[in-house]
Design a protein around this motif. Sequence first.
Motif, PDB file in Angstrom:
ATOM      1  N   LEU A  78       0.818  -1.213   0.000  1.00 38.91           N
ATOM      2  CA  LEU A  78       0.000   0.000   0.000  1.00 38.91           C
ATOM      3  C   LEU A  78       0.852   1.263   0.000  1.00 38.91           C
ATOM      4  N   ALA A  79       1.921   1.271   0.779  1.00 34.92           N
ATOM      5  CA  ALA A  79       2.786   2.448   0.821  1.00 34.92           C
ATOM      6  C   ALA A  79       3.411   2.723  -0.544  1.00 34.92           C
ATOM      7  N   ALA A  80       3.819   1.659  -1.245  1.00 28.90           N
ATOM      8  CA  ALA A  80       4.404   1.816  -2.583  1.00 28.90           C
ATOM      9  C   ALA A  80       3.368   2.330  -3.571  1.00 28.90           C
ATOM     10  N   LEU A  81       2.148   1.804  -3.483  1.00 32.39           N
ATOM     11  CA  LEU A  81       1.071   2.248  -4.374  1.00 32.39           C
ATOM     12  C   LEU A  81       0.756   3.723  -4.137  1.00 32.39           C
ATOM     13  N   GLU A 104      -7.912   8.182   5.026  1.00 34.30           N
ATOM     14  CA  GLU A 104      -9.371   8.148   4.916  1.00 34.30           C
ATOM     15  C   GLU A 104      -9.794   6.854   4.228  1.00 34.30           C
ATOM     16  N   GLY A 105     -10.214   5.882   5.009  1.00 36.47           N
ATOM     17  CA  GLY A 105     -10.622   4.602   4.442  1.00 36.47           C
ATOM     18  C   GLY A 105      -9.467   3.626   4.372  1.00 36.47           C
ATOM     19  N   PRO A 106      -9.763   2.359   4.047  1.00 37.45           N
ATOM     20  CA  PRO A 106      -8.721   1.316   4.041  1.00 37.45           C
ATOM     21  C   PRO A 106      -7.641   1.530   2.988  1.00 37.45           C
ATOM     22  N   LEU A 166      -7.477  -1.274  -5.145  1.00 41.47           N
ATOM     23  CA  LEU A 166      -6.280  -0.779  -5.801  1.00 41.47           C
ATOM     24  C   LEU A 166      -5.603  -1.899  -6.581  1.00 41.47           C
ATOM     25  N   GLU A 167      -5.162  -1.592  -7.795  1.00 41.93           N
ATOM     26  CA  GLU A 167      -4.359  -2.525  -8.594  1.00 41.93           C
ATOM     27  C   GLU A 167      -3.035  -1.845  -8.916  1.00 41.93           C
ATOM     28  N   GLY A 168      -1.951  -2.553  -8.690  1.00 45.29           N
ATOM     29  CA  GLY A 168      -0.650  -1.983  -8.986  1.00 45.29           C
ATOM     30  C   GLY A 168       0.189  -2.905  -9.857  1.00 45.29           C
ATOM     31  N   LYS A 169       0.889  -2.310 -10.807  1.00 52.90           N
ATOM     32  CA  LYS A 169       1.770  -3.083 -11.689  1.00 52.90           C
ATOM     33  C   LYS A 169       3.103  -2.360 -11.797  1.00 52.90           C
ATOM     34  N   ARG A 170       4.181  -3.083 -11.471  1.00 53.84           N
ATOM     35  CA  ARG A 170       5.538  -2.555 -11.565  1.00 53.84           C
ATOM     36  C   ARG A 170       6.308  -3.458 -12.525  1.00 53.84           C
ATOM     37  N   LYS A 171       6.345  -3.082 -13.777  1.00 57.25           N
ATOM     38  CA  LYS A 171       7.022  -3.874 -14.810  1.00 57.25           C
ATOM     39  C   LYS A 171       8.369  -3.232 -15.085  1.00 57.25           C
ATOM     40  N   MET A 172       9.393  -3.724 -14.414  1.00 59.25           N
ATOM     41  CA  MET A 172      10.728  -3.153 -14.524  1.00 59.25           C
ATOM     42  C   MET A 172      11.768  -4.244 -14.759  1.00 59.25           C
ATOM     43  N   SER A 173      11.498  -5.092 -15.739  1.00 67.40           N
ATOM     44  CA  SER A 173      12.442  -6.132 -16.177  1.00 67.40           C
ATOM     45  C   SER A 173      12.699  -7.206 -15.135  1.00 67.40           C
TER      46      SER A 173
END
Length: 207
Positions: free
Chosen positions: A12-15, A48-50, A168-175
């Motif tokens: 969550l912190a990264a997002l 504010e919120g989850p 929340l959806e997170g994508k980190r595409k870094m090889s």
Amino acid sequence: MYVPPAFREDDLAALHGVMRDARLANLVTATAEGLMATPLPLMLAPDEGPYGTLYGHVARANPQWKLSPAYDAMALFMGPDAYVSPSWYASKQEHQKVVPTWNYIAVHAYGQAEFFEDADRLLDVVTRLTNVHEQNRPKPWAVTDAPEAFIRAQLKGIVGLRLPITRLEGKRKMSQNRSAEDRAGVAAGLAASERTSDRAAAALIPQ
């Protein structure tokens, strides 16, 4: 968003960090008249919120706020991105079985969009949003620098947005799916680029 396990970001912190750094997002809603999207700066209230709550505003003339959404709204945030040349892969020298790709970071925030017209709430959002983007300037501009009557008149031309995030959806595409040697080659190639966004992406490739 299609997110293979190797590229999934759940922290969550990264997002939230990506959302804060993005500065400009795209608000997308599905209405009876079809999809609508508006680029706009959004401010995150993380507690504010989850998953946090987003605040912003749209032009009163923008029909998006008047059309009842059929589903949740989606706010799209993009982090650093860069084209990846196959010539940077060490494995190219071994077998030539390489192709171009794109590295990027993306976060999609979902929730029910709430639009409001209350002048005091609008002033609060505009003030907080301005402070976020002015805080690092040598001489930050403040909403109170302008005449109060002028600001109140300007507020009549906008509508506030509140979006409590429900998913929340997170994508980190870094090889990450490449070998250490290939990742090193991509990082070096991007770091040597004249593009600021390429160099930012280079620093995010895991070593």
